[in-house]
Design a protein around this motif. Structure first.
Motif, PDB file in Angstrom:
ATOM      1  N   SER A  96      44.733  47.061  52.539  1.00 50.85           N
ATOM      2  CA  SER A  96      44.202  47.764  51.285  1.00 50.85           C
ATOM      3  C   SER A  96      43.370  46.632  50.748  1.00 50.85           C
ATOM      4  O   SER A  96      42.607  47.375  49.876  1.00 50.85           O
ATOM      5  CB  SER A  96      45.550  48.183  50.580  1.00 50.85           C
ATOM      6  OG  SER A  96      46.140  46.817  50.397  1.00 50.85           O
ATOM      7  N   THR A  97      43.322  45.584  50.926  1.00 53.34           N
ATOM      8  CA  THR A  97      42.246  44.719  50.224  1.00 53.34           C
ATOM      9  C   THR A  97      41.066  44.610  51.042  1.00 53.34           C
ATOM     10  O   THR A  97      39.920  44.139  50.561  1.00 53.34           O
ATOM     11  CB  THR A  97      42.721  43.254  50.069  1.00 53.34           C
ATOM     12  OG1 THR A  97      43.414  42.797  50.999  1.00 53.34           O
ATOM     13  CG2 THR A  97      43.827  43.514  48.851  1.00 53.34           C
ATOM     14  N   SER A  98      40.897  45.119  52.345  1.00 57.43           N
ATOM     15  CA  SER A  98      39.710  44.856  52.969  1.00 57.43           C
ATOM     16  C   SER A  98      39.080  46.193  53.425  1.00 57.43           C
ATOM     17  O   SER A  98      37.956  46.287  53.553  1.00 57.43           O
ATOM     18  CB  SER A  98      40.226  44.164  54.430  1.00 57.43           C
ATOM     19  OG  SER A  98      41.027  44.889  55.125  1.00 57.43           O
ATOM     20  N   THR A  99      39.780  47.432  53.447  1.00 58.67           N
ATOM     21  CA  THR A  99      39.277  48.620  53.836  1.00 58.67           C
ATOM     22  C   THR A  99      38.075  49.006  52.723  1.00 58.67           C
ATOM     23  O   THR A  99      38.108  48.696  51.528  1.00 58.67           O
ATOM     24  CB  THR A  99      40.417  49.743  53.729  1.00 58.67           C
ATOM     25  OG1 THR A  99      39.547  50.772  53.793  1.00 58.67           O
ATOM     26  CG2 THR A  99      40.803  49.788  52.435  1.00 58.67           C
ATOM     27  N   CYS A 118      43.746  42.654  41.561  1.00 56.35           N
ATOM     28  CA  CYS A 118      43.190  41.525  41.292  1.00 56.35           C
ATOM     29  C   CYS A 118      42.710  40.621  42.600  1.00 56.35           C
ATOM     30  O   CYS A 118      41.610  40.056  42.524  1.00 56.35           O
ATOM     31  CB  CYS A 118      44.244  40.422  40.754  1.00 56.35           C
ATOM     32  SG  CYS A 118      44.672  40.793  38.918  1.00 56.35           S
ATOM     33  N   GLU A 119      43.362  40.956  43.548  1.00 57.36           N
ATOM     34  CA  GLU A 119      42.849  40.264  44.967  1.00 57.36           C
ATOM     35  C   GLU A 119      41.807  40.952  45.330  1.00 57.36           C
ATOM     36  O   GLU A 119      40.919  40.368  46.004  1.00 57.36           O
ATOM     37  CB  GLU A 119      44.291  40.363  45.901  1.00 57.36           C
ATOM     38  CG  GLU A 119      43.912  39.847  47.250  1.00 57.36           C
ATOM     39  CD  GLU A 119      45.018  39.563  48.140  1.00 57.36           C
ATOM     40  OE1 GLU A 119      45.852  38.767  47.931  1.00 57.36           O
ATOM     41  OE2 GLU A 119      45.118  40.336  49.166  1.00 57.36           O
ATOM     42  N   ARG A 120      41.745  42.293  45.294  1.00 56.58           N
ATOM     43  CA  ARG A 120      40.489  43.141  46.032  1.00 56.58           C
ATOM     44  C   ARG A 120      39.310  42.817  45.018  1.00 56.58           C
ATOM     45  O   ARG A 120      38.054  42.648  45.522  1.00 56.58           O
ATOM     46  CB  ARG A 120      40.988  44.435  45.664  1.00 56.58           C
ATOM     47  CG  ARG A 120      40.222  45.079  46.689  1.00 56.58           C
ATOM     48  CD  ARG A 120      40.490  46.767  46.829  1.00 56.58           C
ATOM     49  NE  ARG A 120      39.577  47.543  47.113  1.00 56.58           N
ATOM     50  CZ  ARG A 120      39.148  47.937  48.547  1.00 56.58           C
ATOM     51  NH1 ARG A 120      39.897  47.378  49.592  1.00 56.58           N
ATOM     52  NH2 ARG A 120      38.172  48.580  48.780  1.00 56.58           N
ATOM     53  N   LEU A 121      39.518  42.771  43.642  1.00 59.94           N
ATOM     54  CA  LEU A 121      38.225  42.606  42.956  1.00 59.94           C
ATOM     55  C   LEU A 121      38.091  41.344  42.725  1.00 59.94           C
ATOM     56  O   LEU A 121      36.725  41.019  42.702  1.00 59.94           O
ATOM     57  CB  LEU A 121      38.468  43.315  41.523  1.00 59.94           C
ATOM     58  CG  LEU A 121      38.647  44.648  41.507  1.00 59.94           C
ATOM     59  CD1 LEU A 121      39.261  45.323  39.963  1.00 59.94           C
ATOM     60  CD2 LEU A 121      37.461  45.582  41.919  1.00 59.94           C
ATOM     61  N   ASP A 152      46.769  38.220  50.924  1.00 57.10           N
ATOM     62  CA  ASP A 152      45.977  37.944  51.935  1.00 57.10           C
ATOM     63  C   ASP A 152      46.243  36.380  52.302  1.00 57.10           C
ATOM     64  O   ASP A 152      45.737  35.517  51.716  1.00 57.10           O
ATOM     65  CB  ASP A 152      44.545  38.190  51.394  1.00 57.10           C
ATOM     66  CG  ASP A 152      43.487  38.112  52.654  1.00 57.10           C
ATOM     67  OD1 ASP A 152      44.003  37.988  53.863  1.00 57.10           O
ATOM     68  OD2 ASP A 152      42.297  38.461  52.609  1.00 57.10           O
ATOM     69  N   PRO A 153      46.570  36.306  53.598  1.00 59.41           N
ATOM     70  CA  PRO A 153      46.847  34.904  53.955  1.00 59.41           C
ATOM     71  C   PRO A 153      45.483  34.113  54.353  1.00 59.41           C
ATOM     72  O   PRO A 153      45.551  32.882  54.161  1.00 59.41           O
ATOM     73  CB  PRO A 153      47.259  35.035  55.314  1.00 59.41           C
ATOM     74  CG  PRO A 153      47.278  36.595  56.001  1.00 59.41           C
ATOM     75  CD  PRO A 153      47.213  37.247  54.491  1.00 59.41           C
ATOM     76  N   ALA A 154      44.382  34.824  54.230  1.00 63.10           N
ATOM     77  CA  ALA A 154      43.054  34.142  54.358  1.00 63.10           C
ATOM     78  C   ALA A 154      42.859  33.237  52.778  1.00 63.10           C
ATOM     79  O   ALA A 154      41.917  32.416  52.954  1.00 63.10           O
ATOM     80  CB  ALA A 154      42.014  35.140  54.653  1.00 63.10           C
ATOM     81  N   LEU A 155      43.334  33.966  51.931  1.00 63.42           N
ATOM     82  CA  LEU A 155      43.073  33.289  50.535  1.00 63.42           C
ATOM     83  C   LEU A 155      44.318  32.578  50.244  1.00 63.42           C
ATOM     84  O   LEU A 155      44.553  31.981  49.160  1.00 63.42           O
ATOM     85  CB  LEU A 155      42.945  34.429  49.671  1.00 63.42           C
ATOM     86  CG  LEU A 155      41.754  35.268  49.809  1.00 63.42           C
ATOM     87  CD1 LEU A 155      41.710  36.443  48.891  1.00 63.42           C
ATOM     88  CD2 LEU A 155      40.588  34.558  49.671  1.00 63.42           C
TER      89      LEU A 155
END
Lengths: 593, 425
Positions: free
Chosen positions: A178-181, A253-256, A263-266
């Protein structure tokens, strides 16, 4: 307007017992506006009304529109699955997959957040909770209106989602997808966030209303069971929904802003999101089903002419389900890499919820024993509920049992199970309640024959749609798949055929109700002979509900109600003082501008 | 696996009503038994409730002359009875559920380990000798442990025939184990796993955690090799023929490593741009116009989000650390071959300067232990040299692609044959 004789009897009643609370009698149906209003005045008299019934009716229109929208999305999903390969609507496989992913996501999100969570509490609960208390309104009428306005704003955000790039995350918004689509996750989560506040407002209002506004004589264990159900639901709404709101804020917050939470990448943890999400969304399942059970607990005794069996057990089981419902979220995560110990504990807690649910079913059945079962439309829906809830509940055993869940998790078995509980039970209970209270809400009787035919179609259609999905699931058909193995085609096509029957059934049910508004017979005040207080006012009620506070008796003793063929409904043998004449002056027909 | 295609007879799959797929792992029988026990309990209670419901309606429906009778409003003994009996049943279910679950979640020691990488929208299975394959090949009758990780979003690995499932989570390893009992009858890697019937051409392996556009195409096959033949397959898969062309390796990578999911080689646009005729052209991206050359392709493989071609979404996962330099080179050769510069592609690895990752003329898996750990039933470990004949004829590799798993190879590979005999004895 209130008649002379009725006013006289009112004054008499007040004179005899000065302690009774007197409301200002208006004598006009809550649906009707005073003559001489302009169109825009009429619109604003609805949009800014503080009357809980008008808010309830607006909620009803709103959730029904959402249901229609969600139903159309469901149809797109089922039709896309007519063939095993993606592409009934598109030549290109990728486009077909995108279309399918959007449709099942929007179906889930609209049905869950816009329809089923507010459906029973905010529409039927809003109208009947104060009336069951013999009260004029809920504790906080302005907050009630704010709740509806928030619902509208939330719905607008969903419409923006639809009109921009849609949504393809699944209704669960699992991270990190949902944070990458590229789709409109922000609009959708914003919508859910706002709808969450609408839900909190409704819940808070109901908790305060039940706690502070019960009339003299209505102790906790003399409340109608509908109120127990709504009260338990309201507690969950107040306690669980903030967690969802916080989770979605973190997601935004994560997406914007790229803050690493899930997100493990972050540096975040995607499984944390699932814990947060299900901490709300499992209790939310009980926000959906408890009011449904509450309606069934009203409908079955009234239409069986029998006192409810095991009142205290049903009441306590609602509270037990509400509390235990907070402790079982981990069963959505048996395959999510959650630890073995956690899985075992959550499995054990999950089984504890099955017991209060079973108790309710046995109590409803026993209520019918030696009764006089009137197979009216609401009763038919209630019986369909018992059958489908039994299937939904029993199939939960496969999913609560750890070893079998591993095979069935994230397959069509789960899809079938939750549709049996959410749709086959909650939605059917909602329809039972709608048909049960329709005469009171709008003062019109519908066609019992066509109502029952619609109920039969819904019953057949529902089971044809969803029962094959249990078999698909055990045979290993994963959910959220735009395509499937050729072996599964027959069961999928059976399921899609069921959708068509279901669609015809719902359309007929809607037609029966809408037709009744225009051509229906005038409803008596108490068509079913129910003993709860909402039946002690006119159909439809006046703005103040009751001219004078009604006496509180047992909500499940029907001996005092006798069918009167002239009235077309039941009258009390020893009528409450203010109901001196059985031909109470009826207010005008519902508004048709 | 029914001999009659259900597509021809719509009722066939319903008529036979086999509730499950055929069980093909040691753990499946217990789960199936538990499933049917629960089914029995559910059927009993469902029919009981419906029978009572129907009986009550038939006996007590409202009709002229019928009146309701008063009965007690509560009965604590009855309430206790129908609370306690279901409680015993659910405790039993819970208990057996936990027992079998702990089995399912506790991998035995010395299980053969395979690394699994899931990404949108394909699976990579990595074996101890460095072989990477898009399908899961496992030996029969042997504990296999999968160590799984995801490159992008959540996925979930599900093999219905084994009754196992576990999410694949980015940023952590999850594990799954099984012991496959029934070898696959035949397997052809050229068949697209999403088009076969259920458990045909190998057992289905699904992704069951929604992962975006290609979720429903994220299907692989589990090939269960008859005891002893797994090592043969593994050795075959590890070999790169030095006389084959780099572009062929590129094509193999395109097929096996998930590129083909999104990139066509016939000019059709898919999730990603086609590879046909792309090399050497000028393309518009979100960062401006770019010439598709070696560096652009390399960047797109390792850091796909750097420049995104117009008309496409940035959904490609990075292959950083998963493709060796020589493999990237092979992909570039393959793309060149599909473009106007096809003539410049070297015909053999010798022309290209040697086989990637190995000295000229030597087997690729030299020195790497291809035997599946030390828990093998077979007596002696197999010497590595014996498994990887470096001097096999060219046609062997093609033959290995389409292999009959149950039929052990004979004749042409005396050393391997010996190893097999040793394993089977």
């Amino acid at each position: 307007m209130i008649s002379q004789s009725r006013e006289h009897s009112l004054l008499q009643a007040i004179a005899e017992d000065p302690s009774r609370k007197v409301f200002i009698p208006q004598g006009r149906s809550y649906l009707a506006n005073p003559p001489g209003m302009t169109f825009w005045q009429a619109v604003s008299s609805w949009a800014f009304t503080l009357d809980h019934k008008r808010i309830g009716v607006m909620y009803l229109c709103g959730v029904m529109s959402a249901f229609l929208l969600g139903g159309i999305f469901a149809g797109a999903v089922r039709l896309e699955l007519w063939n095993g390969t993606p592409g009934l609507f598109h030549d290109n496989v990728q486009q077909a997959q995108d279309f399918y992913n959007q449709m099942f996501t929007l179906h889930g999100a609209v049905m869950t957040f816009l329809f089923i969570i507010p459906s029973i509490p905010a529409a039927l609960g809003n109208i009947f909770l104060p009336m069951m208390l013999g009260a004029k309104d809920v504790a906080f009428p302005r907050m009630n209106l704010a709740s509806f306005h928030l619902w509208c704003i939330g719905a607008v955000f969903f419409l923006i989602t639809l009109l921009t790039s849609g949504l393809d995350t699944g209704w669960t918004f699992y991270t990190p997808y949902s944070t990458s689509t590229q789709t409109s996750v922000i609009f959708a989560t914003m919508g859910v966030f706002i709808l969450g506040f609408s839900s909190i407002f409704t819940g808070l209002n109901f908790v305060v209303t039940v706690n502070t506004m019960r009339p003299k004589g209505m102790t906790w264990f003399k409340m109608p069971l509908f109120m127990w159900g709504i009260y338990s639901t309201a507690i969950i709404q107040v306690l669980a929904t903030p967690v969802l709101a916080i989770t979605l804020v973190l997601l935004m917050c994560e997406r914007l802003m790229g803050i690493g939470i899930f997100d493990p990448a972050l540096g975040g943890d995607p499984v944390l999101y699932q814990h947060f999400f299900w901490f709300y969304s499992h209790p939310a399942v009980y926000i959906m089903i408890l009011p449904g059970m509450a309606i069934i607990s009203e409908v079955i005794p009234v239409h069986s002419r029998k006192h409810i069996f095991g009142y205290t057990f049903i009441a306590y089981s609602s509270v037990a389900i509400a509390l235990l419902g907070f402790l079982v979220w981990g069963h959505h995560m048996f395959t999510s890499t959650e630890s073995k110990l956690a899985a075992v504990i959550f499995s054990a807690l999950t089984f504890t919820v099955s017991i209060p649910s079973a108790i309710k079913v046995f109590n409803w059945l026993t209520t019918m024993y030696k009764g006089s079962i009137h197979l009216t439309t609401p009763m038919c829906y209630a019986l369909a509920f018992i059958v489908q809830f039994t299937i939904g509940g029993l199939t939960g055993l496969f999913l609560g049992t750890l070893a079998t869940d591993i095979h069935l998790h994230d397959t069509y078995f789960v899809v079938a199970h939750f549709h049996y509980v959410m749709m086959g039970s909650t939605l059917i209970a909602f329809l039972a309640g709608l048909f049960h209270w329709w005469p009171k809400m709008f003062g019109k009787m519908y066609s019992e024959l066509w109502g029952r035919i619609a109920c039969l179609l819904v019953f057949i259609g529902f089971n044809t749609t969803f029962f094959p999905q249990f078999i698909l699931g055990t045979r290993g058909m994963p959910r959220r798949y735009a395509a499937y193995k050729p072996e599964f085609q027959f069961l999928h096509q059976l399921s899609t055929s069921g959708y068509v029957i279901l669609g015809v059934g719902f359309s007929l049910a809607a037609a029966v109700l809408i037709y009744s508004l225009f051509r229906g017979k005038k409803a008596p005040d108490n068509p079913w002979g129910a003993a709860t207080l909402e039946w002690k006012c006119c159909s439809p009620p006046t703005t103040a509900n009751f001219e004078i506070q009604p006496w509180v008796g047992s909500p499940y003793v029907y001996d005092d109600f006798v069918y009167d063929p002239d009235e077309g409904g039941y009258v009390e043998v020893l009528p409450d003082l203010h109901r001196s004449g059985k031909t109470a002056d009826a207010p005008a027909a519902p508004v048709t501008h | 696996m029914s001999p009659v295609s259900p597509m021809q007879i719509p009722l066939a799959s319903f008529g036979t009503f086999d509730q499950f797929r055929d069980a093909a792992s040691t753990g499946a029988a217990a789960i199936d038994t538990l499933y049917f026990w629960i089914l029995g309990i559910c059927a009993f209670f469902f029919f009981l409730i419906v029978a009572v419901l129907v009986a009550f309606i038939a006996r007590y429906y409202a009709r002229p002359g019928h009146v309701e009778q008063h009965t007690p409003h509560h009965d604590n003994r009855l309430e206790a009875l129908w609370s306690i009996i279901p409680s015993f049943i659910v405790v039993a279910l819970f208990w057996y559920g936990v027992l079998f679950y702990l089995d399912l979640r506790t991998p035995p020691e010395n299980a053969y380990e395979i690394q699994v990488v899931a990404k949108k929208w394909n699976w990579s299975f990595m074996y101890p000798n460095g072989v990477v394959d898009p399908n899961l090949h496992v030996p029969a009758d042997r504990d296999v442990r999968l160590v799984m990780s995801s490159d992008d979003v959540l996925h979930s690995l599900y093999v219905p025939a084994f009754r196992v499932k576990m999410d694949v989570v980015p940023g952590r390893y999850s594990e799954l184990w099984f012991n496959a009992t029934t070898p696959t009858e035949s397997f052809d890697p050229a068949i697209d796993p999403s088009t076969t019937g259920a458990d045909e051409n190998g057992y289905d392996l699904f992704c069951t955690e929604y992962c975006g556009q290609g979720h429903s195409a994220m299907i692989a096959k589990v090939v269960v090799h008859k005891s002893g033949t797994f090592e043969t397959w593994l050795a075959e898969a590890a070999r790169i023929d030095p006389t084959s062309s780099p572009a062929e390796l590129g094509e193999k990578i395109w097929k096996q490593r998930g590129c083909s999911q999104c990139h066509s080689v016939d000019g059709k646009a898919s999730t990603g741009p086609t590879w046909q005729g792309t090399y050497g052209t000028e393309q518009k991206t979100d960062k401006g116009t770019v010439k598709v050359d070696e560096n652009y392709i390399r960047e797109s493989i390792l850091n796909p989000m750097a420049q995104i071609r117009d008309g496409f979404k940035g959904v490609m996962p990075s292959y950083q650390g998963q493709l060796k330099d020589a493999e990237i080179a092979a992909v570039i050769y393959y793309m060149k071959k599909l473009s106007a510069e096809a003539d410049s592609v070297p015909a053999t690895w010798e022309d290209a300067g040697g086989v990637p990752g190995q000295e000229e003329g030597e087997g690729s898996a030299e020195g790497v232990d291809t035997s599946p750990g030390d828990g093998l039933d077979a007596g002696e470990p197999i010497p590595a040299e014996e498994q990887t004949p470096a001097d096999k004829p060219d046609s062997e590799e093609a033959a290995a692609e389409k292999m009959d798993v149950e039929e052990p190879k004979t004749g042409e590979q005396p050393e391997t044959d010996d190893a097999e005999t040793a394993t089977e004895s």
